[in-house]
Motif scaffolding. Structure first.
Motif, PDB file in Angstrom:
ATOM      1  N   MET A 235      -3.382   7.815   8.295  1.00  0.00           N
ATOM      2  CA  MET A 235      -2.219   8.608   7.656  1.00  0.00           C
ATOM      3  C   MET A 235      -2.729   8.717   6.057  1.00  0.00           C
ATOM      4  SD  MET A 235       1.750   8.074   7.189  1.00  0.00           S
ATOM      5  CE  MET A 235       1.475   6.646   6.042  1.00  0.00           C
ATOM      6  N   ARG A 236      -2.867   7.492   5.607  1.00  0.00           N
ATOM      7  CA  ARG A 236      -3.075   7.449   4.133  1.00  0.00           C
ATOM      8  C   ARG A 236      -4.243   8.262   3.889  1.00  0.00           C
ATOM      9  NH1 ARG A 236      -4.373   1.868   0.952  1.00  0.00           N
ATOM     10  NH2 ARG A 236      -6.533   2.048   2.183  1.00  0.00           N
ATOM     11  N   SER A 237      -5.460   8.492   4.631  1.00  0.00           N
ATOM     12  CA  SER A 237      -6.571   9.192   4.124  1.00  0.00           C
ATOM     13  C   SER A 237      -6.235  10.734   4.275  1.00  0.00           C
ATOM     14  CB  SER A 237      -7.627   8.828   5.153  1.00  0.00           C
ATOM     15  OG  SER A 237      -8.871   9.681   5.187  1.00  0.00           O
ATOM     16  N   ARG A 238      -5.267  10.978   5.149  1.00  0.00           N
ATOM     17  CA  ARG A 238      -4.854  12.472   5.467  1.00  0.00           C
ATOM     18  C   ARG A 238      -3.999  12.713   4.073  1.00  0.00           C
ATOM     19  NH1 ARG A 238      -3.530  12.734  11.778  1.00  0.00           N
ATOM     20  NH2 ARG A 238      -5.534  12.756  12.807  1.00  0.00           N
ATOM     21  N   ILE A 239      -3.152  11.963   3.751  1.00  0.00           N
ATOM     22  CA  ILE A 239      -2.270  12.077   2.732  1.00  0.00           C
ATOM     23  C   ILE A 239      -3.037  12.102   1.305  1.00  0.00           C
ATOM     24  CG2 ILE A 239      -0.629  11.283   1.192  1.00  0.00           C
ATOM     25  CD1 ILE A 239       0.936   9.953   3.676  1.00  0.00           C
ATOM     26  N   GLU A 240      -4.211  11.361   1.213  1.00  0.00           N
ATOM     27  CA  GLU A 240      -5.177  11.422   0.037  1.00  0.00           C
ATOM     28  C   GLU A 240      -5.658  12.863   0.060  1.00  0.00           C
ATOM     29  OE1 GLU A 240      -8.730   8.865  -1.916  1.00  0.00           O
ATOM     30  OE2 GLU A 240      -7.803   8.512   0.047  1.00  0.00           O
ATOM     31  N   GLN A 241      -6.351  13.300   1.191  1.00  0.00           N
ATOM     32  CA  GLN A 241      -6.861  14.513   1.289  1.00  0.00           C
ATOM     33  C   GLN A 241      -6.027  15.570   0.975  1.00  0.00           C
ATOM     34  OE1 GLN A 241      -8.832  14.741   5.431  1.00  0.00           O
ATOM     35  NE2 GLN A 241     -10.103  13.132   5.006  1.00  0.00           N
ATOM     36  N   SER A 242      -4.604  15.622   1.401  1.00  0.00           N
ATOM     37  CA  SER A 242      -3.825  16.659   1.187  1.00  0.00           C
ATOM     38  C   SER A 242      -3.480  16.803  -0.201  1.00  0.00           C
ATOM     39  CB  SER A 242      -2.357  16.241   2.347  1.00  0.00           C
ATOM     40  OG  SER A 242      -1.536  17.403   1.835  1.00  0.00           O
ATOM     41  N   THR A 243      -3.324  15.361  -0.794  1.00  0.00           N
ATOM     42  CA  THR A 243      -2.878  15.553  -2.220  1.00  0.00           C
ATOM     43  C   THR A 243      -3.932  16.045  -3.028  1.00  0.00           C
ATOM     44  OG1 THR A 243      -1.859  13.450  -2.036  1.00  0.00           O
ATOM     45  CG2 THR A 243      -2.473  13.871  -4.185  1.00  0.00           C
TER      46      THR A 243
ATOM     47  N   ALA B 141       0.876  -1.197  -0.040  1.00  0.00           N
ATOM     48  CA  ALA B 141       0.066  -0.130  -0.065  1.00  0.00           C
ATOM     49  C   ALA B 141       0.535   1.347   0.103  1.00  0.00           C
ATOM     50  CB  ALA B 141      -0.810  -0.217   1.182  1.00  0.00           C
ATOM     51  N   THR B 142       1.825   1.454   0.595  1.00  0.00           N
ATOM     52  CA  THR B 142       3.101   2.596   0.708  1.00  0.00           C
ATOM     53  C   THR B 142       3.389   2.601  -0.664  1.00  0.00           C
ATOM     54  OG1 THR B 142       3.442   1.882   3.092  1.00  0.00           O
ATOM     55  CG2 THR B 142       4.985   3.406   1.890  1.00  0.00           C
ATOM     56  N   GLU B 143       3.818   1.642  -1.119  1.00  0.00           N
ATOM     57  CA  GLU B 143       4.355   1.754  -2.536  1.00  0.00           C
ATOM     58  C   GLU B 143       3.395   2.208  -3.508  1.00  0.00           C
ATOM     59  OE1 GLU B 143       5.699  -2.200  -3.394  1.00  0.00           O
ATOM     60  OE2 GLU B 143       7.726  -2.062  -2.276  1.00  0.00           O
ATOM     61  N   LYS B 144       2.169   2.122  -3.384  1.00  0.00           N
ATOM     62  CA  LYS B 144       1.069   2.446  -4.407  1.00  0.00           C
ATOM     63  C   LYS B 144       0.881   3.967  -4.074  1.00  0.00           C
ATOM     64  CE  LYS B 144      -0.240  -1.362  -6.656  1.00  0.00           C
ATOM     65  NZ  LYS B 144       0.092  -1.175  -8.175  1.00  0.00           N
ATOM     66  N   MET B 145       1.201   4.448  -2.774  1.00  0.00           N
ATOM     67  CA  MET B 145       0.936   5.565  -2.293  1.00  0.00           C
ATOM     68  C   MET B 145       2.156   6.477  -3.068  1.00  0.00           C
ATOM     69  SD  MET B 145       0.226   5.531   1.762  1.00  0.00           S
ATOM     70  CE  MET B 145       0.712   7.203   2.030  1.00  0.00           C
ATOM     71  N   GLY B 146       3.053   6.108  -3.342  1.00  0.00           N
ATOM     72  CA  GLY B 146       4.141   6.698  -4.286  1.00  0.00           C
ATOM     73  C   GLY B 146       3.694   7.065  -5.673  1.00  0.00           C
ATOM     74  N   THR B 147       2.544   6.262  -6.157  1.00  0.00           N
ATOM     75  CA  THR B 147       1.968   6.790  -7.617  1.00  0.00           C
ATOM     76  C   THR B 147       0.612   7.476  -7.307  1.00  0.00           C
ATOM     77  OG1 THR B 147       1.086   4.576  -7.543  1.00  0.00           O
ATOM     78  CG2 THR B 147       3.291   5.006  -8.487  1.00  0.00           C
ATOM     79  N   GLU B 148       0.493   7.767  -5.937  1.00  0.00           N
ATOM     80  CA  GLU B 148      -0.959   8.588  -5.540  1.00  0.00           C
ATOM     81  C   GLU B 148      -2.247   7.704  -5.839  1.00  0.00           C
ATOM     82  OE1 GLU B 148      -1.300  12.283  -7.519  1.00  0.00           O
ATOM     83  OE2 GLU B 148       0.396  13.091  -6.642  1.00  0.00           O
ATOM     84  N   THR B 149      -1.864   6.350  -5.680  1.00  0.00           N
ATOM     85  CA  THR B 149      -2.960   5.365  -5.417  1.00  0.00           C
ATOM     86  C   THR B 149      -3.292   5.085  -4.081  1.00  0.00           C
ATOM     87  OG1 THR B 149      -2.353   4.465  -7.680  1.00  0.00           O
ATOM     88  CG2 THR B 149      -3.571   2.950  -6.378  1.00  0.00           C
ATOM     89  N   PHE B 150      -4.470   5.459  -3.590  1.00  0.00           N
ATOM     90  CA  PHE B 150      -4.955   5.224  -2.417  1.00  0.00           C
ATOM     91  C   PHE B 150      -6.143   4.292  -2.102  1.00  0.00           C
ATOM     92  CE2 PHE B 150      -3.315   9.510  -3.123  1.00  0.00           C
ATOM     93  CZ  PHE B 150      -2.214   9.748  -2.282  1.00  0.00           C
ATOM     94  N   ASP B 151      -6.287   3.526  -2.950  1.00  0.00           N
ATOM     95  CA  ASP B 151      -7.643   2.699  -2.936  1.00  0.00           C
ATOM     96  C   ASP B 151      -6.931   1.085  -2.692  1.00  0.00           C
ATOM     97  OD1 ASP B 151      -6.513   2.182  -5.419  1.00  0.00           O
ATOM     98  OD2 ASP B 151      -8.432   2.430  -6.443  1.00  0.00           O
TER      99      ASP B 151
END
Length: 456
Positions: free
Chosen positions: A226-234, A195-205
């Protein structure tokens, strides 16, 4: 090397090291504590055998020795010249003649107690003649030396198989259990890594189906938050960039268009002045937008400098003085009741708050209306109420008033130009100082801004 393989190797190494330490510890304990007790116990048995043999008729002593050998004892009987063995042979029968003679002369031989300490062979299992106890005994009317120790192989053969099988089973089951536990422990971490690696490509699902009540479960919960906050921040960052691009591109496009008009021949002086005024307005708009963007970007740097004592009443007086011409230009009345109030914070940022609030009040007030500014202090707070008689806002517009780049539809006109960042800056600065800001408004009736800051 993956974490799973590292975990297996670490566990295997731990088992090996702990087993080695346990072996050396047990070996040391035997030599320091148990060996003397074992020697004394066997010496007592040997002396009982010797007394028993001394009382038997000569023709029955050999039968008794055979019986003792069959009962699980290794017996080595010698008169110094001949040797008789019962109950099995010793692996090593090396013994000095002086030690044999010592027993023949009536002195006991404590070989188990005095057996040399060896690292990998404890005295308990060493099948050597030196590792025995010796007592004098009389056979056939002649003095003999009787050396004796338990036949470990005979007495503990079944136990050897039992404990050997038990040790192998423990090792195998431990290894299998280690593989299963490692898999259970590493699997959720693997999911979090993916999931962290996917977050690098802005994939949050990427789904995270981890439902545990241990540290890994708490880590998964924190990761999801944290992922939810990063998604909102993005999403906010993208929206912010889009809005900034739009708000910069629009005045630039207008400036370019009017510059092109100014380059045409035959333009009247009045038209040139009109075009120049438009370009000036758009340039001012760009300057304001840039200033406010820099203010937003400076929050992190300024946050560590909230240390000065700021007189809010003096700042408001200065701001009202600077905006005097704006009030006069729009023929606005001003009522100011400013009680003394001091807060701890950053004077530059707080000055921006008052400028933005008063500028907004002027911008959206109808000509000839009144703006009321009231500052009061309580034991713990400094409170500002700023009321105008302007165009006001609907409940939906009040809800989004502090969002970056938000502007009410009826405010998107040439007469009320803005960046949509003023109130967003106000909210962030006030909250940075530990305060709160609220707006109450009615369409066509004006708005009231309520600011509360902690008092020094």
């Amino acid at each position: 090397m993956s974490l799973y393989v590292k975990f297996i190797w670490f566990t295997f190494a731990t088992m090996l090291i702990s087993s080695t330490i346990a072996f050396f510890g047990m070996n040391t304990y035997y030599h320091s504590q148990l060996k003397g007790e074992n020697n004394d116990k066997n010496m007592t048995i040997a002396m009982s055998f010797a007394d028993f043999l001394d009382k038997l008729p000569a023709d029955q002593t050999r039968d008794a020795l055979v019986t003792l050998g069959d009962a699980g004892y290794q017996l080595y009987v010698t008169d110094g010249a001949t040797v008789e063995r019962y109950g099995g042979d010793y692996r090593d029968e090396t013994i000095s003649p002086s030690e044999v003679q010592q027993v023949l002369d009536g002195t006991e031989f404590n070989g188990i107690r005095d057996f040399p300490k060896e690292t990998f062979v404890t005295g308990f299992f060493a099948n050597e003649l030196k590792n025995t106890v010796g007592v004098p005994v009389e056979l056939d009317g002649k003095p003999h030396a009787l050396f004796m120790r338990p036949n470990i192989g005979l007495l503990f053969q079944e136990l050897h198989l039992l404990f050997g099988g038990l040790a192998v089973a423990i090792i195998l089951l431990s290894f299998v259990g280690m593989l299963v536990v490692a898999r259970l422990l590493i699997q959720p971490i693997t999911k979090l890594t993916e999931a962290t690696e996917k977050m690098g490509t802005e994939t949050f699902d990427v789904p995270i189906a981890i439902h545990r009540k241990d540290e890994i479960g708490r880590l998964a919960d924190q990761f999801s938050t944290m992922r939810s906050r990063i998604e909102q921040s993005t999403l906010k960052r993208k929206e912010f960039v889009h809005n900034v691009s739009h708000d910069i591109q629009s005045p630039l496009h207008t400036i370019q268009s009017y510059l092109a008009l100014l380059e045409k021949d035959g333009i009247a002086k009045e038209e040139k002045e009109q075009y120049t005024a438009v370009i000036q307005d758009e340039t001012t708009r760009l300057s304001l937008l840039t200033k406010q963007l820099l203010t937003l970007a400076s929050f992190d740097a300024e946050a560590a400098e909230l240390v000065e004592t700021v007189s809010v009443d003096q700042q408001l007086q200065q701001t009202l003085s600077h905006l005097r011409f704006a009030f006069e230009e729009k023929e606005l009345g001003i009522s100011a009741q400013l009680a003394e109030g001091q807060v701890k914070g950053n004077g530059v940022l707080l000055q921006t708050v008052w400028e933005n609030l008063l500028t907004n009040a002027i911008k959206y007030s109808e000509p000839g209306s009144l703006i009321d500014v009231r500052l009061r202090s309580t034991a713990e707070h400094v409170i500002l109420d700023l009321q105008d008689e302007g165009i006001g806002m609907s409940p939906a517009e009040v809800e989004h008033a502090f969002d970056r780049f938000y502007r009410a539809d009826h405010a998107r006109t040439r007469s009320t130009k803005g960046s949509g960042l003023g109130l967003a800056i106000v909210k962030e600065v006030v909250e940075l100082h530990g305060g709160t800001v609220e707006i109450s408004s009615r369409l066509g009736k004006g708005s009231t801004v309520h600011v509360v800051l902690p008092r020094v």
